[in-house]
Design a protein around this motif. Sequence first.
Motif, mmCIF file in Angstrom:
data_model
loop_
_atom_site.group_PDB
_atom_site.id
_atom_site.type_symbol
_atom_site.label_atom_id
_atom_site.label_comp_id
_atom_site.label_asym_id
_atom_site.label_seq_id
_atom_site.Cartn_x
_atom_site.Cartn_y
_atom_site.Cartn_z
ATOM 1 N N SER A 49 9.482 4.069 1.892
ATOM 2 C CA SER A 49 9.760 4.237 0.460
ATOM 3 C C SER A 49 8.701 3.546 -0.377
ATOM 4 N N THR A 50 8.282 2.351 0.074
ATOM 5 C CA THR A 50 7.253 1.604 -0.657
ATOM 6 C C THR A 50 5.937 2.361 -0.661
ATOM 7 N N PHE A 51 5.541 2.916 0.499
ATOM 8 C CA PHE A 51 4.290 3.674 0.586
ATOM 9 C C PHE A 51 4.335 4.930 -0.290
ATOM 10 N N LYS A 52 5.457 5.607 -0.308
ATOM 11 C CA LYS A 52 5.577 6.799 -1.132
ATOM 12 C C LYS A 52 5.455 6.464 -2.616
ATOM 13 N N GLN A 53 6.083 5.352 -3.000
ATOM 14 C CA GLN A 53 6.012 4.941 -4.393
ATOM 15 C C GLN A 53 4.575 4.564 -4.786
ATOM 16 N N GLU A 54 3.873 3.892 -3.854
ATOM 17 C CA GLU A 54 2.481 3.497 -4.113
ATOM 18 C C GLU A 54 1.591 4.732 -4.240
ATOM 19 N N GLU A 55 1.795 5.715 -3.361
ATOM 20 C CA GLU A 55 1.012 6.946 -3.427
ATOM 21 C C GLU A 55 1.249 7.673 -4.752
ATOM 22 N N ARG A 56 2.499 7.679 -5.206
ATOM 23 C CA ARG A 56 2.834 8.328 -6.461
ATOM 24 C C ARG A 56 2.142 7.637 -7.636
ATOM 25 N N MET A 57 2.124 6.303 -7.605
ATOM 26 C CA MET A 57 1.472 5.540 -8.673
ATOM 27 C C MET A 57 -0.033 5.794 -8.702
ATOM 28 N N VAL A 58 -0.670 5.836 -7.518
ATOM 29 C CA VAL A 58 -2.108 6.100 -7.441
ATOM 30 C C VAL A 58 -2.425 7.496 -7.943
ATOM 31 N N ARG A 59 -1.587 8.472 -7.561
ATOM 32 C CA ARG A 59 -1.797 9.851 -7.997
ATOM 33 C C ARG A 59 -1.670 9.969 -9.511
ATOM 34 N N ASP A 60 -0.660 9.311 -10.085
ATOM 35 C CA ASP A 60 -0.466 9.344 -11.535
ATOM 36 C C ASP A 60 -1.630 8.672 -12.259
ATOM 37 N N ARG A 61 -2.138 7.548 -11.689
ATOM 38 C CA ARG A 61 -3.237 6.823 -12.310
ATOM 39 C C ARG A 61 -4.512 7.679 -12.300
ATOM 40 N N ASN A 62 -4.768 8.349 -11.160
ATOM 41 C CA ASN A 62 -5.952 9.212 -11.063
ATOM 42 C C ASN A 62 -5.866 10.385 -12.033
ATOM 43 N N LEU A 63 -4.671 10.951 -12.167
ATOM 44 C CA LEU A 63 -4.479 12.067 -13.087
ATOM 45 C C LEU A 63 -4.727 11.628 -14.521
ATOM 46 N N LEU A 64 -4.252 10.418 -14.864
ATOM 47 C CA LEU A 64 -4.450 9.892 -16.215
ATOM 48 C C LEU A 64 -5.924 9.666 -16.505
ATOM 49 N N GLN A 65 -6.657 9.132 -15.510
ATOM 50 C CA GLN A 65 -8.083 8.887 -15.698
ATOM 51 C C GLN A 65 -8.844 10.190 -15.891
ATOM 52 N N VAL A 66 -8.483 11.210 -15.128
ATOM 53 C CA VAL A 66 -9.139 12.511 -15.270
ATOM 54 C C VAL A 66 -8.884 13.067 -16.659
ATOM 55 N N GLN A 67 -7.648 12.937 -17.136
ATOM 56 C CA GLN A 67 -7.325 13.443 -18.460
ATOM 57 C C GLN A 67 -8.094 12.699 -19.539
ATOM 58 N N GLY A 69 16.015 -2.435 12.203
ATOM 59 C CA GLY A 69 14.743 -1.731 12.346
ATOM 60 C C GLY A 69 14.697 -0.467 11.512
ATOM 61 N N LEU A 70 15.787 0.318 11.552
ATOM 62 C CA LEU A 70 15.848 1.539 10.752
ATOM 63 C C LEU A 70 15.767 1.230 9.257
ATOM 64 N N SER A 71 16.432 0.150 8.834
ATOM 65 C CA SER A 71 16.385 -0.250 7.429
ATOM 66 C C SER A 71 14.970 -0.647 7.022
ATOM 67 N N LEU A 72 14.270 -1.363 7.927
ATOM 68 C CA LEU A 72 12.911 -1.792 7.649
ATOM 69 C C LEU A 72 11.972 -0.600 7.536
ATOM 70 N N VAL A 73 12.115 0.378 8.453
ATOM 71 C CA VAL A 73 11.282 1.579 8.410
ATOM 72 C C VAL A 73 11.512 2.345 7.114
ATOM 73 N N TYR A 74 12.769 2.453 6.697
ATOM 74 C CA TYR A 74 13.087 3.157 5.458
ATOM 75 C C TYR A 74 12.463 2.455 4.245
ATOM 76 N N PHE A 75 12.554 1.120 4.256
ATOM 77 C CA PHE A 75 11.991 0.334 3.152
ATOM 78 C C PHE A 75 10.472 0.509 3.064
ATOM 79 N N ILE A 76 9.789 0.428 4.201
ATOM 80 C CA ILE A 76 8.328 0.557 4.225
ATOM 81 C C ILE A 76 7.888 1.953 3.791
#
Length: 205
Positions: free
Chosen positions: A33-51, A24-31
């Motif tokens: 991490s995945t959400f953080k990576q997705e948020e980072r990608m969305v933030r980078d994409r939005n920043l690129l579009q603004v630029q 369970g702890l491994s699953l929570v860590y995996f999920i």
Amino acid sequence: MVPCGAVLWRRLLRKRWVLGVVFGLSLVYFISSTFKQEERMVRDRNLLQVQEHEQPIMWKVKFSSGNSSQLSNQCRNSVQGKLLITDELGYICERKDLLVNGCCNVNVPSTKLYSCDSCLPNGCCSVYEYCVSCCLQPSKQHLLERFLNRAAIAFQNLFMAVEDHFELCLAKCRTSSQSVQHENTYRDPIAKYCYGEYPPELLPV
């Protein structure tokens, strides 16, 4: 002698609930991490579009009368016309009056410079070669620059490849999606080659 801690650890690992907690702890860590990576990608994409929207497009078009073709006494021309040809200096002539160097013969009375015959005030013409010749007028430079500055991102693939005034006029005058309505009908079936800032007026349905 096996240390007591090791024995105790082995016994704990044999119990299913302990394995469940570890899983369970491994699953929570995996999920997470995945959400953080997705948020980072969305933030980078939005920043690129603004630029992209904030920074102007770096067009390569040069408006210069002293180009290399004049120095070498050679001319590029509109090529495709069966009856008329426009060279890069702005002359339009009959195909039979085209010289071997690709330039129009300026000594022929029918050869014209920067001719806007068949063109309307909105910059749309019924003959492609007249559209190119008219577009090459030095006075049209500011109009073309305004068009490039306001061109949508979608036009980048079409106009980023052109390098000078002549190539821009060739590309601008070609029939494109700006000249049609409903994907298969010309906005103006007569004056369908346009160098102006705006497409022809839509015909009533």
